[in-house]
Design a protein around this motif. Structure first.
Motif, PDB file in Angstrom:
ATOM      1  N   LEU A 297       0.747  -1.062  -0.009  1.00 59.06           N
ATOM      2  CA  LEU A 297       0.075  -0.051   0.055  1.00 59.06           C
ATOM      3  C   LEU A 297       0.914   1.193   0.063  1.00 59.06           C
ATOM      4  CD1 LEU A 297      -2.839  -1.122   2.234  1.00 59.06           C
ATOM      5  CD2 LEU A 297      -2.807  -0.776   0.039  1.00 59.06           C
ATOM      6  N   ASP A 298       1.842   1.119   0.482  1.00 61.45           N
ATOM      7  CA  ASP A 298       2.921   2.396   0.516  1.00 61.45           C
ATOM      8  C   ASP A 298       3.347   2.653  -0.978  1.00 61.45           C
ATOM      9  OD1 ASP A 298       2.684   3.017   3.601  1.00 61.45           O
ATOM     10  OD2 ASP A 298       4.436   1.797   3.762  1.00 61.45           O
ATOM     11  N   PHE A 299       3.775   1.679  -1.677  1.00 63.38           N
ATOM     12  CA  PHE A 299       4.088   1.635  -2.966  1.00 63.38           C
ATOM     13  C   PHE A 299       3.029   2.300  -3.948  1.00 63.38           C
ATOM     14  CE2 PHE A 299       7.812  -1.285  -2.017  1.00 63.38           C
ATOM     15  CZ  PHE A 299       8.790  -0.488  -2.367  1.00 63.38           C
ATOM     16  N   LEU A 300       1.806   1.695  -3.462  1.00 60.45           N
ATOM     17  CA  LEU A 300       0.578   2.022  -4.518  1.00 60.45           C
ATOM     18  C   LEU A 300       0.182   3.496  -4.120  1.00 60.45           C
ATOM     19  CD1 LEU A 300      -1.642   0.908  -6.411  1.00 60.45           C
ATOM     20  CD2 LEU A 300      -3.064   0.397  -4.302  1.00 60.45           C
ATOM     21  N   ARG A 301       0.434   3.909  -2.807  1.00 60.19           N
ATOM     22  CA  ARG A 301       0.022   5.356  -2.444  1.00 60.19           C
ATOM     23  C   ARG A 301       0.942   6.180  -3.174  1.00 60.19           C
ATOM     24  NH1 ARG A 301      -1.919   3.457   2.717  1.00 60.19           N
ATOM     25  NH2 ARG A 301       0.223   3.390   3.465  1.00 60.19           N
ATOM     26  N   GLY A 302       2.340   5.838  -3.114  1.00 54.64           N
ATOM     27  CA  GLY A 302       3.376   6.792  -4.111  1.00 54.64           C
ATOM     28  C   GLY A 302       3.019   6.847  -5.515  1.00 54.64           C
ATOM     29  N   LEU A 303       2.652   5.606  -6.102  1.00 56.47           N
ATOM     30  CA  LEU A 303       2.292   5.856  -7.601  1.00 56.47           C
ATOM     31  C   LEU A 303       1.089   6.582  -7.865  1.00 56.47           C
ATOM     32  CD1 LEU A 303       2.875   1.663  -8.212  1.00 56.47           C
ATOM     33  CD2 LEU A 303       3.920   3.753  -9.429  1.00 56.47           C
ATOM     34  N   ASN A 304       0.067   6.487  -7.017  1.00 54.14           N
ATOM     35  CA  ASN A 304      -0.927   7.330  -7.288  1.00 54.14           C
ATOM     36  C   ASN A 304      -0.665   8.732  -7.215  1.00 54.14           C
ATOM     37  OD1 ASN A 304      -3.749   5.874  -7.809  1.00 54.14           O
ATOM     38  ND2 ASN A 304      -2.599   4.324  -6.528  1.00 54.14           N
ATOM     39  N   ARG A 305       0.218   8.901  -6.251  1.00 55.37           N
ATOM     40  CA  ARG A 305       0.516  10.629  -5.854  1.00 55.37           C
ATOM     41  C   ARG A 305       1.158  10.999  -7.106  1.00 55.37           C
ATOM     42  NH1 ARG A 305       2.366   9.470  -1.353  1.00 55.37           N
ATOM     43  NH2 ARG A 305       4.568   9.378  -1.823  1.00 55.37           N
TER      44      ARG A 305
END
Length: 299
Positions: A61-69
């Motif tokens: 989820l940390d990686f996914l939040r970064g991608l969406n940001r």
């Protein structure tokens, strides 16, 4: 710089060859250093996939939040997000069923799944099972009412279905008097039956229970208009267009209310806004339709 690139390649190569345990810490380190969008996206996607593979959900989820940001409108990132959250939902539901298969939440999940598949009767039966286990659970009578009004063809609009839905909504309000949705649906049922006074009362309560409930303000305003109370309709409709500035129905009803109360300039402004909103909505719908119907590229 060359060392950083080499390390980044090592992290992605490890991830993409199935060595996620070794790759995950390297992916985190290299993503923090990466400057190019291409590298950031590749490292982030590999990080999400490795996190999910290792059941390290915090990392995924940390990686996914970064991608969406970094890439908020990127189709590949959005597609990945859909699958991650779908997978998380499936994992959580399986864990629930293993942990306590007799829990009412299991029946609630089954009901929700059947509802999305259009299996109205099966979903209703599961919601009834929930009520057997927890008769005072908020929201269930409301969902049953929604099912009764969502059936195929004329079944959802006949008098018996409406009467049954009304009973469910009234039962819901006994359990949860603050359910704005139940008040709203009761208002809609009353409006459809031409019972303006009852509709106005229900819509009014819904707006007081949820100050952000645009449909309730629209329902209140349009019913006041139908009851020849155009001046009273203006405040809730003004609130509605503030909450939902892209709503054609809100602009139309507010323009009509202004017109009926002699506010010509305000009416013209709202009709102009209605035209703009309607054209924008049509253009958006056309773009989606064209995207869906677009032929796939030839290999």
């Amino acid at each position: 710089m060359a060392a950083a690139i080499a390390a980044g390649q090592s992290a992605t190569q490890l991830a993409e060859s199935g060595h996620c345990r070794e790759a995950l810490p390297l992916l985190k380190t290299e993503l923090a250093k990466a400057t190019s969008a291409v590298a950031q996206k590749r490292l982030g996607i590999d990080g999400v996939r490795c996190g999910m593979t290792l059941d390290d959900l915090d990392a995924a989820l940390d990686f996914l939040r970064g991608l969406n940001r970094r890439f908020p409108n990127d189709a590949e990132v959005l597609y990945l997000s859909v699958h991650v959250f779908s997978d998380l939902s499936i994992r959580a539901s399986h864990k629930l069923m293993r942990a306590d298969p007799s829990a009412y939440q299991v029946h609630e999940l089954n009901a929700e799944a059947m509802e999305t598949e259009g299996k109205w009767k099966d979903a209703e039966a599961e919601y009834r099972e929930v009520l057997k286990r927890n008769p005072q659970l908020p929201g269930i009578h409301y969902r049953i009412a929604r099912l009764l009004l969502s059936g195929p063809g004329e079944a959802a609009t006949n008098a018996d279905a409406k009467a049954a839905a009304r009973r469910e909504l009234e039962a819901e309000l006994k359990i949860d008097p603050a359910n704005a949705g139940a008040e709203y649906v009761l208002g809609e049922l009353a409006r459809q039956d031409g019972k303006d006074a009852d509709a106005i009362a229900h819509f009014g309560r819904a707006t007081k229970l949820d100050a952000g409930f645009a449909d309730a303000f629209i329902g209140l305003g349009r019913t006041l208009l139908a009851a020849d109370r155009a001046a009273d309709a203006i405040p809730p409709l003004q609130t509605a267009v503030k909450l939902e500035p892209e709503s054609p129905i809100a602009h139309f009803n507010l323009a009509t209310a202004y017109s009926r109360t002699g506010r010509k300039d305000d009416a013209e402004r709202e009709f102009a806004l209605l035209k703009q909103v309607s054209e924008k909505l049509k253009a958006s719908t056309d773009r989606v339709r064209q995207g869906i119907n677009a032929a796939p590229p030839q290999p």
